[in-house]
Design a protein around this motif. Structure first.
Motif, PDB file in Angstrom:
ATOM      1  N   TYR A 266      -0.655  -0.552  -0.942  1.00 34.98           N
ATOM      2  CA  TYR A 266      -0.942   0.202   0.286  1.00 34.98           C
ATOM      3  C   TYR A 266      -2.199  -0.347   0.966  1.00 34.98           C
ATOM      4  O   TYR A 266      -2.212  -0.579   2.180  1.00 34.98           O
ATOM      5  CB  TYR A 266      -1.120   1.683  -0.048  1.00 34.98           C
ATOM      6  CG  TYR A 266      -1.442   2.537   1.157  1.00 34.98           C
ATOM      7  CD1 TYR A 266      -0.439   2.971   2.017  1.00 34.98           C
ATOM      8  CD2 TYR A 266      -2.757   2.897   1.453  1.00 34.98           C
ATOM      9  CE1 TYR A 266      -0.722   3.739   3.125  1.00 34.98           C
ATOM     10  CE2 TYR A 266      -3.052   3.672   2.558  1.00 34.98           C
ATOM     11  CZ  TYR A 266      -2.030   4.092   3.391  1.00 34.98           C
ATOM     12  OH  TYR A 266      -2.325   4.850   4.498  1.00 34.98           O
ATOM     13  N   GLN A 267      -3.260  -0.535   0.177  1.00 35.09           N
ATOM     14  CA  GLN A 267      -4.523  -0.970   0.753  1.00 35.09           C
ATOM     15  C   GLN A 267      -4.483  -2.415   1.224  1.00 35.09           C
ATOM     16  O   GLN A 267      -5.308  -2.822   2.048  1.00 35.09           O
ATOM     17  CB  GLN A 267      -5.645  -0.762  -0.271  1.00 35.09           C
ATOM     18  CG  GLN A 267      -5.913   0.719  -0.554  1.00 35.09           C
ATOM     19  CD  GLN A 267      -7.007   0.946  -1.569  1.00 35.09           C
ATOM     20  OE1 GLN A 267      -7.291   0.084  -2.400  1.00 35.09           O
ATOM     21  NE2 GLN A 267      -7.627   2.128  -1.526  1.00 35.09           N
TER      22      GLN A 267
ATOM     23  N   TRP B  17      -6.866   8.397   8.284  1.00 34.98           N
ATOM     24  CA  TRP B  17      -7.996   8.816   7.465  1.00 34.98           C
ATOM     25  C   TRP B  17      -8.082   8.031   6.155  1.00 34.98           C
ATOM     26  O   TRP B  17      -9.171   7.807   5.638  1.00 34.98           O
ATOM     27  CB  TRP B  17      -7.911  10.310   7.183  1.00 34.98           C
ATOM     28  CG  TRP B  17      -8.019  11.154   8.418  1.00 34.98           C
ATOM     29  CD1 TRP B  17      -8.388  10.749   9.666  1.00 34.98           C
ATOM     30  CD2 TRP B  17      -7.739  12.547   8.534  1.00 34.98           C
ATOM     31  NE1 TRP B  17      -8.354  11.794  10.553  1.00 34.98           N
ATOM     32  CE2 TRP B  17      -7.956  12.918   9.887  1.00 34.98           C
ATOM     33  CE3 TRP B  17      -7.313  13.522   7.638  1.00 34.98           C
ATOM     34  CZ2 TRP B  17      -7.786  14.219  10.349  1.00 34.98           C
ATOM     35  CZ3 TRP B  17      -7.144  14.825   8.088  1.00 34.98           C
ATOM     36  CH2 TRP B  17      -7.373  15.165   9.428  1.00 34.98           C
ATOM     37  N   PHE B  18      -6.937   7.623   5.613  1.00 32.93           N
ATOM     38  CA  PHE B  18      -6.942   6.860   4.361  1.00 32.93           C
ATOM     39  C   PHE B  18      -7.617   5.490   4.528  1.00 32.93           C
ATOM     40  O   PHE B  18      -8.097   4.904   3.564  1.00 32.93           O
ATOM     41  CB  PHE B  18      -5.516   6.641   3.848  1.00 32.93           C
ATOM     42  CG  PHE B  18      -4.934   7.837   3.134  1.00 32.93           C
ATOM     43  CD1 PHE B  18      -5.721   8.917   2.786  1.00 32.93           C
ATOM     44  CD2 PHE B  18      -3.591   7.863   2.814  1.00 32.93           C
ATOM     45  CE1 PHE B  18      -5.176  10.008   2.134  1.00 32.93           C
ATOM     46  CE2 PHE B  18      -3.036   8.959   2.148  1.00 32.93           C
ATOM     47  CZ  PHE B  18      -3.838  10.031   1.817  1.00 32.93           C
ATOM     48  N   LYS B  19      -7.628   4.984   5.757  1.00 33.86           N
ATOM     49  CA  LYS B  19      -8.224   3.673   5.985  1.00 33.86           C
ATOM     50  C   LYS B  19      -9.745   3.721   5.895  1.00 33.86           C
ATOM     51  O   LYS B  19     -10.383   2.732   5.533  1.00 33.86           O
ATOM     52  CB  LYS B  19      -7.820   3.156   7.367  1.00 33.86           C
ATOM     53  CG  LYS B  19      -6.337   2.880   7.526  1.00 33.86           C
ATOM     54  CD  LYS B  19      -6.013   2.494   8.961  1.00 33.86           C
ATOM     55  CE  LYS B  19      -4.520   2.307   9.173  1.00 33.86           C
ATOM     56  NZ  LYS B  19      -4.196   2.009  10.597  1.00 33.86           N
ATOM     57  N   ASP B  20     -10.302   4.875   6.249  1.00 35.96           N
ATOM     58  CA  ASP B  20     -11.756   4.939   6.339  1.00 35.96           C
ATOM     59  C   ASP B  20     -12.322   6.109   5.540  1.00 35.96           C
ATOM     60  O   ASP B  20     -12.727   5.964   4.404  1.00 35.96           O
ATOM     61  CB  ASP B  20     -12.175   5.057   7.819  1.00 35.96           C
ATOM     62  CG  ASP B  20     -11.741   3.857   8.628  1.00 35.96           C
ATOM     63  OD1 ASP B  20     -12.106   2.747   8.246  1.00 35.96           O
ATOM     64  OD2 ASP B  20     -11.035   4.041   9.630  1.00 35.96           O
TER      65      ASP B  20
ATOM     66  N   HIS C 287       2.496   6.704   2.592  1.00 29.48           N
ATOM     67  CA  HIS C 287       1.207   7.316   2.259  1.00 29.48           C
ATOM     68  C   HIS C 287       1.383   8.661   1.554  1.00 29.48           C
ATOM     69  O   HIS C 287       0.502   9.104   0.840  1.00 29.48           O
ATOM     70  CB  HIS C 287       0.374   7.508   3.526  1.00 29.48           C
ATOM     71  CG  HIS C 287       0.948   8.503   4.480  1.00 29.48           C
ATOM     72  ND1 HIS C 287       1.910   8.186   5.413  1.00 29.48           N
ATOM     73  CD2 HIS C 287       0.712   9.833   4.636  1.00 29.48           C
ATOM     74  CE1 HIS C 287       2.238   9.253   6.106  1.00 29.48           C
ATOM     75  NE2 HIS C 287       1.535  10.276   5.662  1.00 29.48           N
TER      76      HIS C 287
ATOM     77  N   MET D  22      -9.689   8.205  -2.444  1.00 26.72           N
ATOM     78  CA  MET D  22      -8.517   7.601  -3.073  1.00 26.72           C
ATOM     79  C   MET D  22      -8.934   6.677  -4.216  1.00 26.72           C
ATOM     80  O   MET D  22      -8.374   6.716  -5.313  1.00 26.72           O
ATOM     81  CB  MET D  22      -7.719   6.815  -2.034  1.00 26.72           C
ATOM     82  CG  MET D  22      -7.152   7.651  -0.915  1.00 26.72           C
ATOM     83  SD  MET D  22      -5.757   8.658  -1.439  1.00 26.72           S
ATOM     84  CE  MET D  22      -4.499   7.415  -1.569  1.00 26.72           C
ATOM     85  N   ASP D  23      -9.936   5.846  -3.945  1.00 27.10           N
ATOM     86  CA  ASP D  23     -10.372   4.889  -4.953  1.00 27.10           C
ATOM     87  C   ASP D  23     -10.879   5.585  -6.210  1.00 27.10           C
ATOM     88  O   ASP D  23     -10.618   5.137  -7.337  1.00 27.10           O
ATOM     89  CB  ASP D  23     -11.472   3.987  -4.386  1.00 27.10           C
ATOM     90  CG  ASP D  23     -10.945   3.009  -3.352  1.00 27.10           C
ATOM     91  OD1 ASP D  23      -9.723   2.758  -3.354  1.00 27.10           O
ATOM     92  OD2 ASP D  23     -11.748   2.515  -2.544  1.00 27.10           O
TER      93      ASP D  23
ATOM     94  N   LYS E 188     -10.875   6.829   2.065  1.00 26.02           N
ATOM     95  CA  LYS E 188     -10.651   5.689   1.176  1.00 26.02           C
ATOM     96  C   LYS E 188     -11.428   5.828  -0.135  1.00 26.02           C
ATOM     97  O   LYS E 188     -10.892   5.566  -1.222  1.00 26.02           O
ATOM     98  CB  LYS E 188     -11.031   4.392   1.871  1.00 26.02           C
ATOM     99  CG  LYS E 188     -10.714   3.150   1.037  1.00 26.02           C
ATOM    100  CD  LYS E 188     -11.040   1.866   1.781  1.00 26.02           C
ATOM    101  CE  LYS E 188     -10.620   0.651   0.973  1.00 26.02           C
ATOM    102  NZ  LYS E 188     -11.254   0.586  -0.356  1.00 26.02           N
ATOM    103  N   SER E 189     -12.671   6.258  -0.065  1.00 29.39           N
ATOM    104  CA  SER E 189     -13.470   6.394  -1.284  1.00 29.39           C
ATOM    105  C   SER E 189     -12.895   7.465  -2.202  1.00 29.39           C
ATOM    106  O   SER E 189     -12.950   7.349  -3.431  1.00 29.39           O
ATOM    107  CB  SER E 189     -14.922   6.722  -0.941  1.00 29.39           C
ATOM    108  OG  SER E 189     -15.018   7.956  -0.253  1.00 29.39           O
TER     109      SER E 189
END
Length: 632
Positions: free
Chosen positions: A605-606, A569-572, A613, A578-579, A575-576
C-alpha cells in the motif's frame, strides 16, 4: 435513551458494588440519573442497573429501576405511541404517577406480558424481572436500533447495553472468539448474534431472552421477523396508491420521532434519506428545524455545500462543521472506547463528529438510516442481481471452475488494477453460487474468507450468519426483496445502527431512526421489486416523494459517500499510526494476527500498490481495540 446493565448470579457472589461498576461505566449513555437494585432469590442474586438520559418526563418520577407489584423494569429507548397505550391501559383500570413511557411499558407488561411489544412503536432494549413468574426477560426492538448484549457462563448471566459493562464483573472471561475476529476482518463489523468474546452474544432484533430464576437455562424466542414481513403477499396497490400510503407512513413515523421534552434536530447529509426527514418535518411546523452537517476540507468527499442548499431551500436552522485530519486524529484514539467491540465502518469518525456538533444544540437527533435498505438504494443490489443473471448458469459454473485454476497475481495488466485479486476471488465465488443473495454476501466482504485466513495467525471455523439464509428466503417475493431482507438483517443492524447508537451516546444525545418504523418496513416489504427500482432509478419511491419538497435540480447530483477520506489521511497524518500499530511486533504480540502477511500488505500500500485501504483500516482498528481492552 439510557444504558442498562445487570446480572443473574446463581453462585450468589455478586452484589451492589459490582452492579454499580457495571452500570456507571455507561454514564455517557445516561448522565442525568442512576439507579441500582439487587434482589435475593432462593437460587440466585439478581442485579438491575440503569443510567438515565432524560428525554420524556424529566422529573424524578421517571427514575429506574421502576417497580409495579412483582415486576421491575430497566428500559433503554423510547415508546413513541406511549400515550395511546396509556389510554388503553387506563380503560383497564390502571393509573399512572408519571408521564414516562417506562411506566406505560411496565404496566402494559403487567397486563399483556411480552405481547406489549406488539403495541409499541419505538426503539427499545429492556429487562423485566417478574418475581411472581420467577423469570427475567430481556427484549430487543424489531430493527435492533437499541443494543443488548448478554454473557452466559459459569452459572452467571450478564447483560448490558455495551460490552464495557462486562469488564466490571469479576466472573467475565474476556477471551477473544477467533471465529468472530475473522468475520470482523471480512465485513468490518461482527454480525449478530456473535460478538468478539466467547460465550458473549448480541440479542437478535425482534427477539427476547427468557431466563428462569430457578434453573437458568436461557431460551431465545422470536416475536417479530423482517423475513415474515417480506414473505407476505404483495400489495395490489398501483403506483399512485403506493406513493400516497408510503408518504403517509413517513409523515406518521417522522412526527412520532419528534415526541420529546428536550430539543430535537436532524442529521442532514444531503442525501435523499436525511433530506426526506428534514423536508417532511419542516413542512409540518412553523418553527425552524435544526439541521447538522459535517463537511471535509478534501473536496472529493465533501457534500456540505449541497446539504446547505437543501437546508436553505427548506428554511431549517442549519449548522455545519468542516473537519480535517487533526479533527480525525482527535477522535481516533477514542474509537475503541466508543465502539468497545472491533468496529471499522469508515464513517465512524464523521458520525462521531456530527454527533458532537449536534450535542451543542439538541438532546435528540434524527437520522436517515434504513432508507437504503427499505427503499433499495445501494448499487450492491443491482450488482448482485446483474452478476448472477447476465450469463447462463452453465457458463457461470464453467467460468468459476476455470478461475479456480488461475492465480490472479499472475495475470498481466489486470494484476496492477485496484484490489484485483480480491475482486477476482469474489467473482469466482459469485459465479459458483449463482445466487443473488450469496453474491451480495461476497460483495459485502472487504476481504474474502480465504484472505481472512491469510491474515489470521490461528485457525478458524466458519460461522453461519444471516448472509447464509439461502433456503429461508424461498417465501420472499422477488430477487430484490430477498436482498433487502438480508441487508436489513446484516449491514443495517450490525453496522449502521451500531455506528449511530455509539456515536450519539458517546456525547449523551439520543439518536432516532424514523425510517425504521415497523409499520413502514412492513408495508414496503409487500411492495413489488418493480416499484422500488424503476427505469433504472434506485430508491424510486423515496426520490419521487422527496421531489415534492425539494426540486430535482437540487437533489440530483453524483452521490458522494458519507465516509472519512482515509486514503488521503493515510498518506500523511495517519501514517505514523499505521506504522506503529501495524508493525510486525505489535501484530504478532496478539497471538492472533500473522504479522508478516499484514506487513507485506502495508508495504504494498505504502509503495503505491492498488491495495484496498479498508483492509488496513480494519486491522488498525482491531489493534487499537486490542490495546484498549485486552492489555489493560
Amino acid at each position: 435513551m439510557c444504558g442498562i446493565a445487570g446480572f443473574i448470579d446463581f453462585s450468589r457472589r455478586s452484589g451492589e458494588e459490582i452492579l454499580r461498576g457495571m452500570t456507571d461505566v455507561l454514564q455517557h449513555r445516561g448522565p442525568n440519573d442512576a439507579g441500582y437494585k439487587t434482589v435475593e432469590h432462593p437460587s440466585c442474586t439478581i442485579g438491575l442497573g440503569h443510567r438515565r438520559l432524560s428525554i420524556l418526563d424529566l422529573s424524578s418520577s421517571g427514575h429506574q429501576p421502576m417497580e409495579f407489584g412483582a415486576l421491575t423494569i430497566i428500559f433503554n429507548g423510547e415508546v413513541y405511541n406511549y400515550k395511546e397505550i396509556r389510554k388503553e391501559l387506563e380503560q383497564h383500570g390502571y393509573t399512572f404517577s408519571s408521564g414516562s413511557d417506562t411506566e406505560v411499558l411496565l404496566k402494559g407488561y403487567d397486563l399483556w406480558q411480552e405481547k406489549v411489544v406488539d403495541k409499541c412503536i419505538g426503539m427499545f432494549a429492556f429487562a423485566i424481572l417478574d418475581q411472581a413468574r420467577e423469570e427475567l426477560v430481556l427484549v430487543r426492538d424489531r430493527a435492533g436500533v437499541k443494543p443488548l448484549y448478554y454473557y452466559w457462563q459459569n452459572n452467571t448471566l450478564l447483560f448490558a447495553s455495551e460490552l464495557k459493562s462486562f469488564h466490571q464483573h469479576p466472573r467475565f472471561r474476556k477471551e477473544i472468539d477467533v471465529n468472530s475476529l475473522s468475520l470482523f476482518l471480512q465485513y468490518s463489523y461482527i454480525p449478530a448474534p456473535y460478538s468478539i468474546f466467547k460465550d458473549t452474544w448480541k440479542l437478535k432484533p425482534g427477539h427476547l431472552l427468557r431466563v428462569s430464576l430457578k434453573h437458568g437455562n436461557p431460551s431465545l424466542e422470536c416475536y417479530w421477523s423482517v423475513l415474515n414481513a417480506y414473505s407476505q403477499p404483495l400489495v395490489k396497490d398501483n403506483e399512485e396508491e403506493v406513493l400516497r400510503k408510503t408518504e403517509a407512513l413517513l409523515q406518521s413515523a417522522y412526527k412520532y420521532r419528534m415526541v420529546s421534552d428536550v430539543p430535537v434536530g436532524v442529521f442532514l447529509s444531503g442525501g435523499y434519506d436525511s433530506t426526506s426527514v428534514a423536508a417532511i418535518l419542516q413542512a409540518g411546523t412553523a418553527s425552524r428545524i435544526k439541521t447538522f452537517t459535517i463537511g471535509y476540507k478534501e473536496q472529493q468527499f465533501d457534500e456540505s455545500a449541497e446539504a446547505k442548499k437543501i437546508a436553505m431551500h427548506l428554511g431549517t436552522d442549519h449548522h455545519e462543521w468542516i473537519v480535517g485530519p487533526a479533527d480525525a486524529l482527535s477522535v481516533l484514539h477514542k474509537l475503541p472506547e466508543i465502539y468497545d467491540e472491533p468496529f471499522a465502518d469508515n464513517s465512524t469518525v464523521p458520525t462521531t463528529l456530527v454527533s458532537l456538533l449536534a450535542s451543542k444544540e439538541v438532546k435528540v437527533a434524527l437520522g436517515g438510516d434504513g432508507g437504503d435498505e427499505i427503499f433499495a438504494g445501494y448499487n450492491k443490489f443491482n450488482q448482485s442481481i446483474g452478476y448472477t443473471s447476465r450469463m447462463p448458469r452453465a457458463v457461470q459454473v464453467m467460468a468459476s471452475a476455470a478461475m479456480g485454476l488461475v492465480n490472479p497475481e499472475h495475470i498481466p495488466y489486470f494484476n496492477k488494477k485496484y484490489n484485483f485479486a480480491t475482486r477476482f476471488e469474489k467473482m469466482k465465488l459469485i459465479w459458483h453460487s449463482g445466487k443473488p443473495e450469496m453474491a451480495m454476501k461476497y460483495i459485502s466482504q472487504y476481504v474474502t474468507e480465504s484472505e481472512a485466513d491469510h491474515y489470521m495467525g490461528v485457525p478458524v471455523e466458519r460461522y453461519k450468519t444471516n448472509f447464509d439464509l439461502n433456503g429461508n428466503l424461498t417465501a420472499v417475493n422477488g430477487k430484490l426483496n430477498r436482498l433487502l431482507a438480508v441487508d436489513y438483517m446484516t449491514f443495517l443492524v450490525d453496522n449502521n445502527l451500531v455506528k449511530m447508537d455509539r456515536a450519539t451516546m458517546s456525547v449523551s444525545i439520543e439518536g432516532r431512526e424514523p425510517m425504521l418504523d415497523h409499520r413502514l418496513v412492513e408495508y414496503l416489504a409487500k411492495v413489488p421489486d418493480a416499484l422500488k427500482t424503476k427505469n433504472n432509478i434506485n430508491k424510486y419511491l423515496l426520490k419521487t416523494i422527496v421531489h415534492k419538497y425539494v426540486p430535482r435540480s437540487i437533489m440530483e447530483r453524483p452521490k458522494k459517500p458519507f465516509i472519512a477520506p482515509l486514503t488521503e489521511w493515510f498518506k500523511d497524518e495517519l501514517k505514523s499510526q499505521m506504522d506503529h500499530y501495524l508493525s510486525a511486533d505489535n501484530l504478532n504480540s496478539t497471538g492472533l494476527i500473522n504479522g508478516a502477511n499484514v506487513q507485506a500488505l502495508l508495504q504494498r500500500y505504502q509503495q503505491g500498490g492498488k491495495v484496498s485501504h479498508q483492509k488496513l483500516w480494519n486491522l488498525l482498528v482491531f489493534q487499537l481495540w486490542y490495546e484498549r481492552w485486552m492489555k489493560k
